[in-house]
Design a protein around this motif. Structure first.
Motif, PDB file in Angstrom:
ATOM      1  N   ASP A 181       0.823  -1.201   0.000  1.00 48.06           N
ATOM      2  CA  ASP A 181       0.000   0.000   0.000  1.00 48.06           C
ATOM      3  C   ASP A 181       0.866   1.263   0.000  1.00 48.06           C
ATOM      4  N   VAL A 182       1.475   1.520  -1.154  1.00 46.88           N
ATOM      5  CA  VAL A 182       2.264   2.737  -1.350  1.00 46.88           C
ATOM      6  C   VAL A 182       1.622   3.519  -2.497  1.00 46.88           C
ATOM      7  N   PRO A 183       1.781   4.849  -2.515  1.00 50.67           N
ATOM      8  CA  PRO A 183       1.047   5.671  -3.491  1.00 50.67           C
ATOM      9  C   PRO A 183       1.228   5.253  -4.943  1.00 50.67           C
ATOM     10  N   GLU A 184       2.462   4.910  -5.348  1.00 50.77           N
ATOM     11  CA  GLU A 184       2.702   4.601  -6.758  1.00 50.77           C
ATOM     12  C   GLU A 184       2.041   3.296  -7.202  1.00 50.77           C
ATOM     13  N   ASN A 185       1.669   2.433  -6.248  1.00 49.70           N
ATOM     14  CA  ASN A 185       1.030   1.160  -6.611  1.00 49.70           C
ATOM     15  C   ASN A 185      -0.471   1.293  -6.868  1.00 49.70           C
ATOM     16  N   HIS A 186      -1.097   2.337  -6.346  1.00 47.21           N
ATOM     17  CA  HIS A 186      -2.565   2.465  -6.418  1.00 47.21           C
ATOM     18  C   HIS A 186      -3.217   1.180  -5.900  1.00 47.21           C
ATOM     19  N   PHE A 187      -2.755   0.755  -4.746  1.00 44.25           N
ATOM     20  CA  PHE A 187      -3.155  -0.520  -4.152  1.00 44.25           C
ATOM     21  C   PHE A 187      -4.643  -0.536  -3.794  1.00 44.25           C
ATOM     22  N   SER A 230       1.704  -1.385 -12.113  1.00 43.91           N
ATOM     23  CA  SER A 230       3.154  -1.442 -12.250  1.00 43.91           C
ATOM     24  C   SER A 230       3.513  -1.173 -13.708  1.00 43.91           C
ATOM     25  N   GLN A 231       4.284  -0.133 -13.934  1.00 46.78           N
ATOM     26  CA  GLN A 231       4.716   0.255 -15.284  1.00 46.78           C
ATOM     27  C   GLN A 231       3.522   0.377 -16.238  1.00 46.78           C
ATOM     28  N   GLY A 232       2.455   0.980 -15.738  1.00 45.90           N
ATOM     29  CA  GLY A 232       1.280   1.224 -16.561  1.00 45.90           C
ATOM     30  C   GLY A 232       0.370   0.035 -16.758  1.00 45.90           C
ATOM     31  N   LEU A 245      -2.130  -5.101 -12.379  1.00 46.19           N
ATOM     32  CA  LEU A 245      -1.830  -6.471 -11.975  1.00 46.19           C
ATOM     33  C   LEU A 245      -2.763  -6.900 -10.850  1.00 46.19           C
ATOM     34  N   LYS A 246      -3.018  -8.193 -10.810  1.00 47.83           N
ATOM     35  CA  LYS A 246      -3.819  -8.757  -9.718  1.00 47.83           C
ATOM     36  C   LYS A 246      -2.997  -9.821  -9.022  1.00 47.83           C
ATOM     37  N   GLY A 247      -3.034  -9.801  -7.697  1.00 41.04           N
ATOM     38  CA  GLY A 247      -2.237 -10.745  -6.932  1.00 41.04           C
ATOM     39  C   GLY A 247      -3.040 -11.458  -5.866  1.00 41.04           C
ATOM     40  N   THR A 248      -2.606 -12.672  -5.561  1.00 45.24           N
ATOM     41  CA  THR A 248      -3.147 -13.450  -4.446  1.00 45.24           C
ATOM     42  C   THR A 248      -1.978 -13.921  -3.593  1.00 45.24           C
ATOM     43  N   ILE A 249      -2.094 -13.776  -2.290  1.00 49.46           N
ATOM     44  CA  ILE A 249      -1.032 -14.185  -1.372  1.00 49.46           C
ATOM     45  C   ILE A 249      -1.617 -15.137  -0.337  1.00 49.46           C
ATOM     46  N   TYR A 250      -0.908 -16.244  -0.100  1.00 47.23           N
ATOM     47  CA  TYR A 250      -1.221 -17.157   0.991  1.00 47.23           C
ATOM     48  C   TYR A 250      -0.050 -17.146   1.965  1.00 47.23           C
ATOM     49  N   ILE A 251      -0.354 -17.021   3.250  1.00 44.59           N
ATOM     50  CA  ILE A 251       0.662 -17.117   4.305  1.00 44.59           C
ATOM     51  C   ILE A 251       0.366 -18.394   5.072  1.00 44.59           C
ATOM     52  N   VAL A 252       1.311 -19.332   5.037  1.00 41.67           N
ATOM     53  CA  VAL A 252       1.077 -20.678   5.565  1.00 41.67           C
ATOM     54  C   VAL A 252       2.006 -20.941   6.746  1.00 41.67           C
ATOM     55  N   ASP A 253       1.444 -21.508   7.804  1.00 42.36           N
ATOM     56  CA  ASP A 253       2.210 -21.862   9.000  1.00 42.36           C
ATOM     57  C   ASP A 253       2.555 -23.342   8.935  1.00 42.36           C
ATOM     58  N   ALA A 254       3.856 -23.661   8.733  1.00 45.50           N
ATOM     59  CA  ALA A 254       4.291 -25.060   8.654  1.00 45.50           C
ATOM     60  C   ALA A 254       5.748 -25.139   9.097  1.00 45.50           C
ATOM     61  N   LEU A 255       5.970 -25.225  10.417  1.00 46.42           N
ATOM     62  CA  LEU A 255       7.298 -25.180  11.046  1.00 46.42           C
ATOM     63  C   LEU A 255       7.958 -23.825  10.835  1.00 46.42           C
ATOM     64  N   LYS A 256       7.979 -23.347   9.617  1.00 52.34           N
ATOM     65  CA  LYS A 256       8.360 -21.973   9.317  1.00 52.34           C
ATOM     66  C   LYS A 256       7.138 -21.275   8.704  1.00 52.34           C
ATOM     67  N   THR A 257       7.268 -20.005   8.418  1.00 52.74           N
ATOM     68  CA  THR A 257       6.188 -19.267   7.765  1.00 52.74           C
ATOM     69  C   THR A 257       6.503 -19.139   6.289  1.00 52.74           C
ATOM     70  N   TYR A 258       5.605 -19.644   5.456  1.00 54.43           N
ATOM     71  CA  TYR A 258       5.799 -19.638   4.002  1.00 54.43           C
ATOM     72  C   TYR A 258       4.815 -18.640   3.382  1.00 54.43           C
ATOM     73  N   ILE A 259       5.357 -17.719   2.601  1.00 56.44           N
ATOM     74  CA  ILE A 259       4.534 -16.701   1.939  1.00 56.44           C
ATOM     75  C   ILE A 259       4.539 -16.993   0.446  1.00 56.44           C
ATOM     76  N   PHE A 260       3.397 -17.466  -0.063  1.00 56.93           N
ATOM     77  CA  PHE A 260       3.227 -17.754  -1.492  1.00 56.93           C
ATOM     78  C   PHE A 260       2.515 -16.560  -2.134  1.00 56.93           C
ATOM     79  N   SER A 261       3.068 -16.024  -3.200  1.00 59.55           N
ATOM     80  CA  SER A 261       2.410 -14.916  -3.908  1.00 59.55           C
ATOM     81  C   SER A 261       2.286 -15.241  -5.387  1.00 59.55           C
ATOM     82  N   TYR A 262       1.128 -14.958  -5.936  1.00 58.10           N
ATOM     83  CA  TYR A 262       0.815 -15.243  -7.341  1.00 58.10           C
ATOM     84  C   TYR A 262       0.388 -13.942  -7.993  1.00 58.10           C
ATOM     85  N   THR A 263       1.070 -13.534  -9.082  1.00 55.00           N
ATOM     86  CA  THR A 263       0.810 -12.243  -9.718  1.00 55.00           C
ATOM     87  C   THR A 263       0.666 -12.417 -11.221  1.00 55.00           C
ATOM     88  N   THR A 264      -0.380 -11.791 -11.781  1.00 58.28           N
ATOM     89  CA  THR A 264      -0.622 -11.822 -13.230  1.00 58.28           C
ATOM     90  C   THR A 264      -1.214 -10.477 -13.645  1.00 58.28           C
TER      91      THR A 264
END
Length: 239
Positions: A163-169, A193-195, A198-217
């Motif tokens: 959520d930064v101004p240039e992203n128009h989040f 981004s660069q005109g 983009l749409k993104g989906t993020i999953y944050i998974v708890d499995a011994l460590k924290t895994y952050i999966f991000s998908y962007t198209t």
């Protein structure tokens, strides 16, 4: 009724039927000159009959409709998770990537790239309709310890970075859920981004460590690999 006696219209709000002198009550009609309900009164009565009374405590008047209109995105995410699990059960053509202490399955025609900002990145094959942008899935691994829910520190840090101004989040939705018995939180959003939008989906998974999966198209192409993305998240194994 004797000979020569005139038929008289009954007084009050009643519809008069001269055949057999039948009278039936009608609560909303007004009468014209010939004993028939006037157009205005007739329309008002019909409107009162057809328009249901709304529940003043629900914004849409009906609990089910209100829930669907407000939380439609939850159904989409749950559907994607279920579709991803089904994809995983039927998916025998993927490759297995072995990271530091974990393994995931990814589409066999995707390219694996490693650079310092993420633990690993998977890039989709080139497509003419992507306008130079490549759909991608990134994995970031951080030490376990912080709360991963939508109110936790990890989730809030991700929101702050996006959520930064240039992203128009724009935040489309967020929720807490489970994938294969593991606690997980997710969010969907759009940025520029660069005109390009983009749409993104993020999953944050708890499995011994924290895994952050991000998908962007690109935004219109987001559904294309959503099932593959959720299948990859569901395939996470500790090694």
């Amino acid at each position: 009724m004797g000979p020569g006696e005139r038929l008289r219209r009954p007084k009050g709000n009643a519809l008069w039927n001269p055949i057999g002198s039948q009278v039936r009550a009608h609560s909303g009609a007004r009468y014209g000159r010939r004993g028939r309900p006037s157009c205005r009164g007739h329309n008002e009565a019909k409107r009162q009959e057809r328009v249901p009374r709304r529940n003043p405590f629900l914004p849409y008047g009906d609990g089910a409709v209100w829930f669907v209109k407000k939380f439609w995105w939850i159904g989409i995410l749950v559907g994607c998770v279920v579709g991803g699990v089904v994809w995983l059960l039927l998916w025998h053509g993927g490759h297995v990537y072995h990271g530091s202490g974990y393994a995931v399955t990814y589409p066999k025609d995707w390219k694996v790239i490693q650079f310092r900002l993420v633990d690993v990145a998977f890039v989709a094959p080139e497509s003419t309709d992507e306008q130079g942008f490549r759909s991608n899935i990134n994995i970031v691994v951080v030490p376990r310890g912080d709360d991963i829910s939508t109110t936790g520190k990890v989730f809030q840090n991700i929101l702050t970075s996006l959520d930064v101004p240039e992203n128009h989040f724009v935040l489309l939705g967020k929720q807490d859920l489970e994938i294969n018995g593991r606690k997980c939180s997710s969010l969907q959003y759009t940025i520029f981004s660069q005109g390009q939008k983009l749409k993104g989906t993020i999953y944050i998974v708890d499995a011994l460590k924290t895994y952050i999966f991000s998908y962007t198209t690109l935004e219109p192409l987001h559904p294309r690999f959503m099932a593959a993305f959720t299948a990859m998240v569901a395939s996470l194994q500790n090694a």
